[in-house]
Design an enzyme around this catalytic site. Structure first.
Site, PDB file in Angstrom:
ATOM      1  N   ARG A   1     -56.714 -12.871  12.438  1.00 35.17           N
ATOM      2  CA  ARG A   1     -57.258 -14.131  12.450  1.00 35.17           C
ATOM      3  C   ARG A   1     -57.999 -13.752  13.827  1.00 35.17           C
ATOM      4  NH1 ARG A   1     -51.800 -17.097  11.418  1.00 35.17           N
ATOM      5  NH2 ARG A   1     -51.731 -17.061   9.054  1.00 35.17           N
TER       6      ARG A   1
ATOM      7  N   ARG B   1     -50.115 -20.819  -0.156  1.00 35.34           N
ATOM      8  CA  ARG B   1     -49.099 -20.874   1.003  1.00 35.34           C
ATOM      9  C   ARG B   1     -48.304 -22.294   0.746  1.00 35.34           C
ATOM     10  NH1 ARG B   1     -49.622 -18.046   6.233  1.00 35.34           N
ATOM     11  NH2 ARG B   1     -51.035 -16.162   5.595  1.00 35.34           N
TER      12      ARG B   1
ATOM     13  N   ARG C   1     -54.825 -25.827  11.238  1.00 38.25           N
ATOM     14  CA  ARG C   1     -54.998 -24.975  11.584  1.00 38.25           C
ATOM     15  C   ARG C   1     -56.329 -24.052  11.286  1.00 38.25           C
ATOM     16  NH1 ARG C   1     -50.376 -20.364  10.735  1.00 38.25           N
ATOM     17  NH2 ARG C   1     -51.316 -20.111   8.595  1.00 38.25           N
TER      18      ARG C   1
HETATM   19  N1  LIG Z   1     -40.484 -10.050   4.866  1.00 36.69           N
HETATM   20  C1  LIG Z   1     -41.346 -10.237   6.085  1.00 36.69           C
HETATM   21  N2  LIG Z   1     -41.880 -11.293   6.369  1.00 36.69           N
HETATM   22  C2  LIG Z   1     -42.930 -11.311   7.260  1.00 36.69           C
HETATM   23  C3  LIG Z   1     -42.976 -10.228   8.094  1.00 36.69           C
HETATM   24  N3  LIG Z   1     -43.878 -10.718   9.076  1.00 36.69           N
HETATM   25  C4  LIG Z   1     -44.321 -12.053   8.943  1.00 36.69           C
HETATM   26  N4  LIG Z   1     -43.630 -12.357   7.759  1.00 36.69           N
HETATM   27  C5  LIG Z   1     -43.784 -13.678   7.090  1.00 36.69           C
HETATM   28  O1  LIG Z   1     -44.872 -13.986   6.272  1.00 36.69           O
HETATM   29  C6  LIG Z   1     -45.214 -15.138   6.343  1.00 36.69           C
HETATM   30  C7  LIG Z   1     -46.976 -15.247   6.453  1.00 36.69           C
HETATM   31  O2  LIG Z   1     -47.092 -14.747   7.941  1.00 36.69           O
HETATM   32  P1  LIG Z   1     -48.466 -15.008   8.598  1.00 36.69           P
HETATM   33  O3  LIG Z   1     -49.606 -14.328   7.778  1.00 36.69           O
HETATM   34  O4  LIG Z   1     -48.262 -14.674  10.038  1.00 36.69           O
HETATM   35  O5  LIG Z   1     -48.692 -16.495   8.262  1.00 36.69           O
HETATM   36  P2  LIG Z   1     -48.132 -17.821   9.162  1.00 36.69           P
HETATM   37  O6  LIG Z   1     -46.564 -17.778   9.562  1.00 36.69           O
HETATM   38  O7  LIG Z   1     -48.195 -18.877   8.424  1.00 36.69           O
HETATM   39  O8  LIG Z   1     -49.005 -17.907  10.692  1.00 36.69           O
HETATM   40  C8  LIG Z   1     -44.316 -15.934   7.361  1.00 36.69           C
HETATM   41  O9  LIG Z   1     -43.456 -16.571   6.523  1.00 36.69           O
HETATM   42  C9  LIG Z   1     -43.762 -14.751   7.998  1.00 36.69           C
HETATM   43  O10 LIG Z   1     -42.514 -15.011   8.586  1.00 36.69           O
HETATM   44  C10 LIG Z   1     -42.209  -8.829   8.060  1.00 36.69           C
HETATM   45  O11 LIG Z   1     -42.448  -8.037   8.905  1.00 36.69           O
HETATM   46  N5  LIG Z   1     -41.449  -9.115   6.931  1.00 36.69           N
HETATM   47  N1  LIG Z   2     -43.782 -28.753  16.028  1.00 33.03           N
HETATM   48  C1  LIG Z   2     -44.963 -28.668  15.930  1.00 33.03           C
HETATM   49  N2  LIG Z   2     -45.817 -29.440  15.780  1.00 33.03           N
HETATM   50  C2  LIG Z   2     -47.328 -29.347  15.638  1.00 33.03           C
HETATM   51  N3  LIG Z   2     -47.651 -28.089  14.874  1.00 33.03           N
HETATM   52  C3  LIG Z   2     -46.824 -27.219  14.661  1.00 33.03           C
HETATM   53  C4  LIG Z   2     -45.571 -27.367  14.799  1.00 33.03           C
HETATM   54  N4  LIG Z   2     -45.037 -25.924  14.824  1.00 33.03           N
HETATM   55  C5  LIG Z   2     -45.940 -25.586  14.119  1.00 33.03           C
HETATM   56  N5  LIG Z   2     -47.219 -26.178  14.150  1.00 33.03           N
HETATM   57  C6  LIG Z   2     -48.427 -25.586  13.565  1.00 33.03           C
HETATM   58  O1  LIG Z   2     -48.121 -25.656  12.010  1.00 33.03           O
HETATM   59  C7  LIG Z   2     -49.038 -24.309  11.637  1.00 33.03           C
HETATM   60  C8  LIG Z   2     -48.092 -23.830  10.714  1.00 33.03           C
HETATM   61  O2  LIG Z   2     -46.999 -22.891  11.676  1.00 33.03           O
HETATM   62  P1  LIG Z   2     -46.509 -21.658  11.368  1.00 33.03           P
HETATM   63  O3  LIG Z   2     -45.765 -21.339  12.645  1.00 33.03           O
HETATM   64  O4  LIG Z   2     -47.695 -20.605  11.090  1.00 33.03           O
HETATM   65  O5  LIG Z   2     -45.520 -21.680  10.048  1.00 33.03           O
HETATM   66  P2  LIG Z   2     -45.182 -20.332   9.127  1.00 33.03           P
HETATM   67  O6  LIG Z   2     -44.882 -19.162   9.869  1.00 33.03           O
HETATM   68  O7  LIG Z   2     -43.924 -21.102   8.596  1.00 33.03           O
HETATM   69  O8  LIG Z   2     -46.403 -20.452   8.227  1.00 33.03           O
HETATM   70  C9  LIG Z   2     -49.605 -23.757  12.671  1.00 33.03           C
HETATM   71  O9  LIG Z   2     -51.045 -24.276  12.840  1.00 33.03           O
HETATM   72  C10 LIG Z   2     -49.053 -24.098  13.859  1.00 33.03           C
HETATM   73  O10 LIG Z   2     -49.535 -24.103  15.040  1.00 33.03           O
END
Ligand SMILES: Nc1nc2c(ncn2[C@@H]2O[C@H](COP(=O)(O)OP(=O)(O)O)[C@@H](O)[C@H]2O)c(=O)[nH]1
Ligand SMILES: Nc1ncnc2c1ncn2[C@@H]1O[C@H](COP(=O)(O)OP(=O)(O)O)[C@@H](O)[C@H]1O
Length: 245
Positions: A20, A124, A113
């Site tokens: 990103r 998602r 986001r």
């Molecule tokens: N199994 C596994 N899951 C991961 C790893 N790194 C990230 N994830 C998971 O992949 C998912 C997507 O992560 P990401 O693309 O960063 O999206 P975001 O968490 O929505 O910001 C999340 O549920 C993370 O916890 C990893 O190394 N192993």
């Molecule tokens: N407590 C919170 N209050 C407001 N926004 C939040 C909070 N926790 C997470 N977010 C926002 O929600 C979105 C998804 O969070 P993220 O940590 O990426 O979730 P996941 O890893 O489960 O996908 C992001 O834009 C993040 O900044």
């Protein structure tokens, strides 16, 4: 990690997802090509991996070792499949499922986001539903944290990890004996041993004033990194350095 920089470190995962705008390679993720990552997985370089939202994600042994080598506890942010793999491994870990206050709120946050297309958001959300369904799988997660207000959620996280203000970051380490905790700081280090001294002087039952940690008992490989670590009490550090126990 910001509040306890010497206690915790983050495992930087590998992913085949595109970075990103504000994400930095090597900091947020190691952004990798699929074939290279698949090859590294087949060569045993990964502790766990999973296909999440159509991309490959994984924790390399190196990612965990670079944290544990600094004497820190390693934090993994992984999906439910990854949690199952780590649960099935020999790693000793605490598993915390962080969930949104409601599904509607999660959708609102994901849209706000603005980093995913509509199709990706739908994917998602489908996956989030499936993950929420698994959050109470028997024996998988130790704790469930509701991420409503971020500050409140963080305070709850600290409570369940027994991190309170008395335990603010220091160069020390804690040895728990039932309910009491002895706090030690590093006095001196040699190639093979680290010498610890009780910080308070009031040591808990079965703990001593001076401890020597035998680093030569450590073996390589992240999962078994601290297995077999030998710690013994000593009378004086001078005697120890002269080879007298
Ligand atoms: N199994 C596994 N899951 C991961 C790893 N790194 C990230 N994830 C998971 O992949 C998912 C997507 O992560 P990401 O693309 O960063 O999206 P975001 O968490 O929505 O910001 C999340 O549920 C993370 O916890 C990893 O190394 N192993
Ligand atoms: N407590 C919170 N209050 C407001 N926004 C939040 C909070 N926790 C997470 N977010 C926002 O929600 C979105 C998804 O969070 P993220 O940590 O990426 O979730 P996941 O890893 O489960 O996908 C992001 O834009 C993040 O900044």
């Amino acid at each position: 990690m910001k509040e306890y920089p010497s206690k915790f470190g983050f495992s930087v995962s590998h992913t085949t997802r595109s970075p990103r705008v504000k994400e930095i390679d090597g900091v947020h993720y190691h952004f990798a090509g699929r074939s290279k990552m698949e090859q590294d997985i087949s060569e045993g370089e990964f502790l766990e991996f999973a296909h999440v939202h159509g991309n490959l994600y994984g924790t390399s042994i190196e990612a965990v070792e670079s944290v544990t080598d600094e004497g820190k506890r390693c934090i993994l942010d992984i999906d439910v499949q990854g949690a199952r793999s780590v649960r099935a491994s020999s790693l000793e870990a605490i598993f915390i499922f962080v969930c949104p206050p409601s599904f509607e709120e999660l959708e609102k946050r994901l849209r706000a986001r603005g980093t995913e297309t509509e199709e990706q958001i739908q994917k998602r959300l489908r996956n989030a539903r499936a993950e929420l369904d698994q959050s109470n799988s028997p024996g998988l997660f130790d704790h469930l944290l509701v991420n409503d207000n971020l500050e409140a959620c963080y305070e709850n996280l600290k409570k369940l990890l027994s991190l309170d203000d008395d335990h603010k970051d220091s160069d020390g380490c804690f040895i728990e004996d039932g309910k009491a905790t002895a706090c030690y700081s590093i006095m001196s280090k040699t190639e093979s041993e680290v010498f610890l001294q009780s910080e308070t002087g009031e040591v808990v039952k079965a703990a001593a004033n001076l401890l020597a940690v035998d680093l030569s008992s450590l073996t390589g490989g992240a999962p078994g990194r601290t297995r077999g670590l030998k710690i013994h009490s000593i009378n004086s550090i001078d005697n120890c350095l002269k080879g007298i126990r």
